[in-house]
Design an enzyme around this catalytic site. Structure first.
Site, PDB file in Angstrom:
ATOM      1  N   ASP A 119       0.847  -1.192   0.000  1.00 31.84           N
ATOM      2  CA  ASP A 119       0.000   0.000   0.000  1.00 31.84           C
ATOM      3  C   ASP A 119       0.884   1.245   0.000  1.00 31.84           C
ATOM      4  OD1 ASP A 119      -2.871   1.111   0.676  1.00 31.84           O
ATOM      5  OD2 ASP A 119      -1.478   2.180   1.999  1.00 31.84           O
ATOM      6  N   HIS A 137      -7.696   9.419  -1.813  1.00 38.83           N
ATOM      7  CA  HIS A 137      -7.124   9.329  -0.467  1.00 38.83           C
ATOM      8  C   HIS A 137      -8.033   9.931   0.614  1.00 38.83           C
ATOM      9  CE1 HIS A 137      -2.874   8.969   1.443  1.00 38.83           C
ATOM     10  NE2 HIS A 137      -3.785   8.746   2.357  1.00 38.83           N
ATOM     11  N   TYR A 158       2.976   9.709   0.195  1.00 39.20           N
ATOM     12  CA  TYR A 158       4.040   9.026   0.951  1.00 39.20           C
ATOM     13  C   TYR A 158       5.414   9.254   0.298  1.00 39.20           C
ATOM     14  CZ  TYR A 158       0.037   6.307   2.835  1.00 39.20           C
ATOM     15  OH  TYR A 158      -1.161   5.911   3.383  1.00 39.20           O
ATOM     16  N   LYS A 206      -2.649   6.003  -4.168  1.00 41.52           N
ATOM     17  CA  LYS A 206      -3.776   6.906  -3.883  1.00 41.52           C
ATOM     18  C   LYS A 206      -3.549   8.291  -4.461  1.00 41.52           C
ATOM     19  CE  LYS A 206      -3.869   4.600   0.608  1.00 41.52           C
ATOM     20  NZ  LYS A 206      -2.471   4.493   1.017  1.00 41.52           N
TER      21      LYS A 206
HETATM   22  N1  LIG Z   1      -5.557   5.909   3.783  1.00 42.83           N
HETATM   23  C1  LIG Z   1      -5.079   6.591   4.792  1.00 42.83           C
HETATM   24  O1  LIG Z   1      -5.461   7.752   5.034  1.00 42.83           O
HETATM   25  C2  LIG Z   1      -4.056   5.953   5.695  1.00 42.83           C
HETATM   26  C3  LIG Z   1      -3.727   6.573   6.914  1.00 42.83           C
HETATM   27  C4  LIG Z   1      -2.787   5.933   7.744  1.00 42.83           C
HETATM   28  C5  LIG Z   1      -2.213   4.739   7.332  1.00 42.83           C
HETATM   29  N2  LIG Z   1      -2.536   4.190   6.131  1.00 42.83           N
HETATM   30  C6  LIG Z   1      -1.894   2.923   5.668  1.00 42.83           C
HETATM   31  O2  LIG Z   1      -1.971   1.960   6.689  1.00 42.83           O
HETATM   32  C7  LIG Z   1      -0.673   1.463   6.979  1.00 42.83           C
HETATM   33  C8  LIG Z   1      -0.558   1.104   8.447  1.00 42.83           C
HETATM   34  O3  LIG Z   1      -0.989   2.155   9.276  1.00 42.83           O
HETATM   35  P1  LIG Z   1      -0.092   2.885  10.368  1.00 42.83           P
HETATM   36  O4  LIG Z   1       1.331   2.846  10.025  1.00 42.83           O
HETATM   37  O5  LIG Z   1      -0.743   4.206  10.591  1.00 42.83           O
HETATM   38  O6  LIG Z   1      -0.373   2.084  11.699  1.00 42.83           O
HETATM   39  P2  LIG Z   1      -0.253   0.582  12.243  1.00 42.83           P
HETATM   40  O7  LIG Z   1       0.066  -0.387  11.174  1.00 42.83           O
HETATM   41  O8  LIG Z   1      -1.447   0.397  13.086  1.00 42.83           O
HETATM   42  O9  LIG Z   1       0.971   0.704  13.264  1.00 42.83           O
HETATM   43  C9  LIG Z   1       2.286   0.892  12.889  1.00 42.83           C
HETATM   44  C10 LIG Z   1       3.110   0.984  14.186  1.00 42.83           C
HETATM   45  O10 LIG Z   1       3.021  -0.268  14.897  1.00 42.83           O
HETATM   46  C11 LIG Z   1       4.318  -0.767  15.137  1.00 42.83           C
HETATM   47  N3  LIG Z   1       4.270  -2.227  14.967  1.00 42.83           N
HETATM   48  C12 LIG Z   1       4.038  -2.897  13.818  1.00 42.83           C
HETATM   49  N4  LIG Z   1       4.018  -4.218  14.042  1.00 42.83           N
HETATM   50  C13 LIG Z   1       4.261  -4.385  15.359  1.00 42.83           C
HETATM   51  C14 LIG Z   1       4.385  -5.525  16.199  1.00 42.83           C
HETATM   52  N5  LIG Z   1       4.241  -6.755  15.715  1.00 42.83           N
HETATM   53  N6  LIG Z   1       4.643  -5.328  17.515  1.00 42.83           N
HETATM   54  C15 LIG Z   1       4.786  -4.076  18.027  1.00 42.83           C
HETATM   55  N7  LIG Z   1       4.671  -2.958  17.284  1.00 42.83           N
HETATM   56  C16 LIG Z   1       4.413  -3.121  15.964  1.00 42.83           C
HETATM   57  C17 LIG Z   1       5.231  -0.092  14.129  1.00 42.83           C
HETATM   58  O11 LIG Z   1       6.517   0.053  14.669  1.00 42.83           O
HETATM   59  P3  LIG Z   1       7.868  -0.156  13.815  1.00 42.83           P
HETATM   60  O12 LIG Z   1       7.623   0.371  12.433  1.00 42.83           O
HETATM   61  O13 LIG Z   1       8.856   0.644  14.583  1.00 42.83           O
HETATM   62  O14 LIG Z   1       8.174  -1.624  13.841  1.00 42.83           O
HETATM   63  C18 LIG Z   1       4.567   1.254  13.951  1.00 42.83           C
HETATM   64  O15 LIG Z   1       4.972   2.148  14.969  1.00 42.83           O
HETATM   65  C19 LIG Z   1       0.269   2.580   6.522  1.00 42.83           C
HETATM   66  O16 LIG Z   1       1.540   2.086   6.201  1.00 42.83           O
HETATM   67  C20 LIG Z   1      -0.447   3.094   5.300  1.00 42.83           C
HETATM   68  O17 LIG Z   1      -0.133   2.274   4.188  1.00 42.83           O
HETATM   69  C21 LIG Z   1      -3.459   4.769   5.326  1.00 42.83           C
END
Ligand SMILES: NC(=O)c1ccc[n+]([C@@H]2O[C@H](COP(=O)([O-])OP(=O)(O)OC[C@H]3O[C@@H](n4cnc5c(N)ncnc54)[C@H](OP(=O)(O)O)[C@@H]3O)[C@@H](O)[C@H]2O)c1
Length: 251
Positions: A23, A86, A28, A53
């Protein structure tokens, strides 16, 4: 390590450990690296699913077509699997969706969808769409599930797949005692429990990590099932926790 090298390394590892959906988004600023990491994996393009997006400044019919072509160029592909709006920017949503429909009909993207569309945005879209969005990518985890239920129900009723972003609450809740207790029952981590919860809800989930061990850990969610009782507990952890931006008030 520079950000592009880190992205390259994580995608490389994720693909080697079985991930097949990447994604990304214009905002980004990593589409070039995503494209080159996918190419250097030597995995056939058709076996990898790429989402990107359209950014807020690219709304409007002509702008959207141009923005898509630029994404395609940056990724270095001849098609995109899924192209999303987006954010439901007020004013030009209809024209923008019409552009995505054109791109879809021309086969330049295999599917089109939206992101951060709440119930009222979807209702509006469903009023004029010729092509129903394949997905709606929104923040989803147990701590916001109930306040998003109207949107989820409309997605389900309309054949739109909810995609859970920030499914790990950006890490905020991973040390929450109740979550840890339920996860321990299944000999899983809270992160694995949250991803499994999303899958059992019928959502797609897109967790993110820049840590290779966690990337691998987050994949190990297909060898257990959360009981109905525990699903009920997870379904009722509502805190209206929005970890990023909140589209509920976007007109
Ligand atoms: N469409 C939108 O508006 C939108 C908005 C936000 C996000 N997104 C998408 O959703 C994806 C994921 O969302 P997100 O990055 O906001 O949040 P997330 O996946 O809920 O959380 C990411 C965080 O969790 C940590 N983490 C991951 N796996 C872990 C594990 N097994 N144990 C402990 N900690 C863990 C990561 O740390 P480390 O990286 O330090 O390991 C990072 O700090 C993004 O990459 C993006 O592609 C889309």
């Amino acid at each position: 390590m520079p950000a592009n090298q880190q992205t390259q390394k994580i995608i490389d590892n994720a693909l080697r450990h079985g991930y097949r959906h990447i994604d990304t988004a214009t905002i980004y600023h990593n589409e070039e690296t995503v494209g080159s990491a996918i190419r250097s994996s030597l995995i056939p393009r058709e076996q990898i699913f790429v989402t990107t997006k359209l950014w807020n400044s690219d709304h409007g019919y002509d702008h959207a077509i141009r923005a898509f072509n630029k994404s395609l160029e940056r990724l270095g592909f001849d098609y995109i699997d899924l192209y999303l709006i987006h954010w439901p920017v007020t004013g030009k949503r209809k024209e923008t969706w019409k552009a995505l429909e054109t791109l879809y009909k021309e086969g330049k993207c295999k599917a089109i969808g939206v992101s951060n569309y709440m119930h009222h945005h979807l209702e509006e879209l469903l009023g004029f769409a010729e092509v129903i969005p394949a997905v709606n990518q929104i923040e989803l985890h147990p701590y916001i599930f109930n306040s998003r239920i109207e949107t989820i129900d409309l997605c389900r009723a309309s054949g739109i797949l909810p995609v859970a972003y920030s499914p790990l609450t950006k890490g905020i809740k991973l040390r929450e005692p109740l979550l840890m207790k339920i996860a321990a029952k299944y000999e899983k981590t809270p992160a694995q429990l949250l991803i499994r919860w999303a899958l059992q809800q019928g959502f797609s989930a897109i967790p993110k990590s820049k840590t290779i061990a966690r990337v691998i850990e987050n994949m190990k969610v297909f060898d257990f099932k959360i009981s109905e009782t525990d699903m009920e507990v997870l379904n009722n952890m509502e805190e209206n926790l929005v970890t990023g931006w909140d589209p509920s008030d976007a007109l």
